[in-house]
Design an enzyme around this catalytic site. Structure first.
Site, PDB file in Angstrom:
ATOM      1  N   THR A  72       0.834  -1.198   0.000  1.00 37.48           N
ATOM      2  CA  THR A  72       0.000   0.000   0.000  1.00 37.48           C
ATOM      3  C   THR A  72       0.871   1.251   0.000  1.00 37.48           C
ATOM      4  O   THR A  72       2.014   1.196   0.416  1.00 37.48           O
ATOM      5  CB  THR A  72      -0.831  -0.057   1.289  1.00 37.48           C
ATOM      6  OG1 THR A  72      -1.588  -1.240   1.257  1.00 37.48           O
ATOM      7  CG2 THR A  72      -1.724   1.139   1.486  1.00 37.48           C
ATOM      8  N   VAL A 107     -13.005  -5.634   1.239  1.00 39.85           N
ATOM      9  CA  VAL A 107     -12.557  -4.260   1.451  1.00 39.85           C
ATOM     10  C   VAL A 107     -11.701  -4.245   2.701  1.00 39.85           C
ATOM     11  O   VAL A 107     -12.062  -4.832   3.723  1.00 39.85           O
ATOM     12  CB  VAL A 107     -13.764  -3.306   1.608  1.00 39.85           C
ATOM     13  CG1 VAL A 107     -13.308  -1.904   1.982  1.00 39.85           C
ATOM     14  CG2 VAL A 107     -14.583  -3.263   0.315  1.00 39.85           C
TER      15      VAL A 107
HETATM   16  N1  ASP Z   1      -3.674  -2.574   4.467  1.00 41.47           N
HETATM   17  C1  ASP Z   1      -3.879  -3.079   3.128  1.00 41.47           C
HETATM   18  C2  ASP Z   1      -5.154  -3.898   3.115  1.00 41.47           C
HETATM   19  O1  ASP Z   1      -5.341  -4.733   3.988  1.00 41.47           O
HETATM   20  C3  ASP Z   1      -2.752  -3.906   2.597  1.00 41.47           C
HETATM   21  C4  ASP Z   1      -1.368  -3.411   2.857  1.00 41.47           C
HETATM   22  O2  ASP Z   1      -1.168  -2.375   3.435  1.00 41.47           O
HETATM   23  O3  ASP Z   1      -0.424  -4.096   2.489  1.00 41.47           O
HETATM   24  O4  ASP Z   1      -5.925  -3.756   2.207  1.00 41.47           O
END
Ligand code: ASP
Length: 288
Positions: free
Chosen positions: A189, A218
């Site tokens: 992300t 989500v």
């Molecule tokens: N937090 C994000 C999600 O769970 C994924 C990530 O940050 O790697 O959609």
């Protein structure tokens, strides 16, 4: 491996600050150097906005757009694919002023989900639009069709799909166990948090979520107070397994602790400790 960029500068009397991250997770195309350079460019884009006296909201959007457009990161172009082999993108923007917030979830074919989230904030009475409705809204706001799937991400997805039994194990369908055994599945992300010369705070976060997520899943990113949050006390962006961040409302918790008198460092330390203790969570957070 969480990559972050950091820039502070005393512009006039009010200090400006911006911090950004390129996500948790082990796998990404390109070298670590490429990722660090891309982060530097993205932070610079946001810092330039603040330096000119621009708003924190514009600064975090500039930084996150630069990261979304770079296929190294799991957001926008180059986001990870879900179980069925296509991208579903989540994003959120928030500003401390009047707790203004906009978000999109499970958006499929758009270049910059963070800008669509911003349009939700600016043009609607809603906080979040999801799926088909989010896509329809994006089109009517002038965001053209864009397939975020890159060759590298598709090859990675195909490889993992081809050895799903081996990768998943027979009884490890639960996300928790799955991600623990395969940390490379956690995304990458992107996010940014900033404070501008007027003292306003803002945060923006964008993601493709986690690889092989079920269609319709989500995560924390578009949920204000979970993966993204901005108040007069703190602005924060999270990365890692979103389910833990949603359950703990981690970014909101940081803001509340700062409001109650904690330093930012102490507040973040406490929240991350709690995440470790309660969930053994693989989560990283940045904040100003
Ligand atoms: N937090 C994000 C999600 O769970 C994924 C990530 O940050 O790697 O959609």
């Amino acid at each position: 491996s969480c990559i972050s960029g950091f820039a502070t500068q005393r512009a006039t009397d009010m200090p400006i600050a911006l911090i950004a991250h390129g996500g948790a997770g082990n796998w990404r195309p390109g070298s670590e150097e490429d990722a660090i350079e891309a982060m530097r460019v993205a932070v610079e884009a946001g810092r330039e906005v603040l330096r000119r006296g621009g708003a924190a909201l514009d600064a975090v959007c500039a930084t996150v757009v630069a990261l979304e457009d770079n296929p190294i990161f799991n957001a926008g172009t180059g986001a990870v694919l879900n179980f069925d082999g296509f991208c579903e993108l989540d994003a959120c923007v928030m500003e401390s002023r009047e707790a203004r917030v906009g978000a999109v979830a499970a958006l499929r074919r758009v270049k910059n989900p963070v800008l669509v989230a911003r349009k939700v904030l600016e043009e609607t009475d809603h906080v979040m639009l999801a799926g088909e409705g989010a896509q329809r809204f994006a089109r009517s706001m002038g965001f053209g069709d864009h397939d975020p799937v890159t060759r590298d991400r598709h090859a990675d997805w195909k490889d993992k799909k081809g050895r799903l039994d081996e990768v998943l194990g027979k009884h490890s369908l639960k996300m928790r166990r799955f991600l623990k055994e395969h940390p490379e599945y956690a995304g990458g992300t992107v996010g940014a948090a900033a404070v501008d010369r007027q003292g306003l705070l803002a945060a923006a976060t964008s993601t493709g979520g986690v690889t092989m997520k079920l269609v319709g899943r989500v995560g924390d990113t578009p949920i204000a107070g979970a993966g993204n949050y901005a108040s007069a006390h703190a602005a924060a962006s999270a990365t890692g397994t979103g389910e833990f961040v949603m359950r703990s409302l981690a970014t909101r918790a940081i803001s509340e602790k700062v409001a109650a008198g904690a330093t930012l460092e102490a507040a973040m330390g406490e929240v991350l400790d709690e995440l470790g203790r309660d969930y053994d969570a693989d989560v990283g957070i940045i904040a100003v």
